[in-house]
Design a protein around this motif. Structure first.
Motif, PDB file in Angstrom:
ATOM      1  N   LYS A  55      40.441  43.409  34.560  1.00  0.00           N
ATOM      2  CA  LYS A  55      39.472  42.391  34.181  1.00  0.00           C
ATOM      3  C   LYS A  55      40.210  41.130  33.758  1.00  0.00           C
ATOM      4  N   VAL A  56      39.723  39.996  34.248  1.00  0.00           N
ATOM      5  CA  VAL A  56      40.224  38.691  33.824  1.00  0.00           C
ATOM      6  C   VAL A  56      39.124  38.034  33.012  1.00  0.00           C
ATOM      7  N   THR A  57      39.490  37.481  31.865  1.00  0.00           N
ATOM      8  CA  THR A  57      38.556  36.720  31.052  1.00  0.00           C
ATOM      9  C   THR A  57      38.909  35.247  31.189  1.00  0.00           C
ATOM     10  N   TYR A  58      37.948  34.483  31.683  1.00  0.00           N
ATOM     11  CA  TYR A  58      38.135  33.044  31.851  1.00  0.00           C
ATOM     12  C   TYR A  58      37.439  32.299  30.724  1.00  0.00           C
ATOM     13  N   LYS A  59      38.078  31.247  30.249  1.00  0.00           N
ATOM     14  CA  LYS A  59      37.451  30.350  29.286  1.00  0.00           C
ATOM     15  C   LYS A  59      36.918  29.152  30.059  1.00  0.00           C
TER      16      LYS A  59
END
Length: 136
Positions: A55-59
């Motif tokens: 999982k990648v969390t983008y801001k």
């Protein structure tokens, strides 16, 4: 993934009649905005878990702009409430039209001063968007 996420954000707000612009925030002043507008700053990776799958969390930081019709304070509050509703709706739409699995830590803040010479009303919207990935 970034490109798909940007396209999803664009689609979510175009449906509300907002023009789409992107770039660093310091470029807003010299731009040729047509209002109402959404300005998306470059998205950044805020976290990642997993190697081949994960999982990648983008801001995401974006600005919503509308024309300021010399509103009094009560009218500004009403307009900011409308912008907040549009921001919430756009963010809620993302999992339905893209690979975003969740959004979190949403902040929506009215801006005190105009970014451009138009004297617009605006809100700064920030949130995290989680996207699964698979490296093949």
């Amino acid at each position: 993934m970034r490109k798909k996420l940007i396209e999803a954000i664009k689609a979510a707000f175009l449906s509300e009649g907002y023009g789409f612009f992107q770039g660093f925030a310091d470029k807003i002043q010299g731009s040729e905005l047509t209002l109402p507008a959404l300005w998306l700053t470059p998205i950044e990776v805020a976290g990642m878990s997993g190697r081949n799958d994960g999982k990648v969390t983008y801001k995401i930081v974006l600005y919503l702009f509308v024309q300021n019709e010399q509103y009094d304070e009560q009218q500004k509050e009403e307009k900011w409430e409308e912008l907040e509703r549009i921001a919430r709706k756009g963010i809620a739409t993302l999992p339905m039209i893209s690979d975003v699995i969740s959004t979190d830590k949403v902040t929506i803040k009215p801006d005190e001063f105009a970014f451009t010479s138009f004297g617009e009303l605006s809100q700064t919207v920030t949130f995290l968007a989680d996207v699964y990935f698979c490296n093949e």
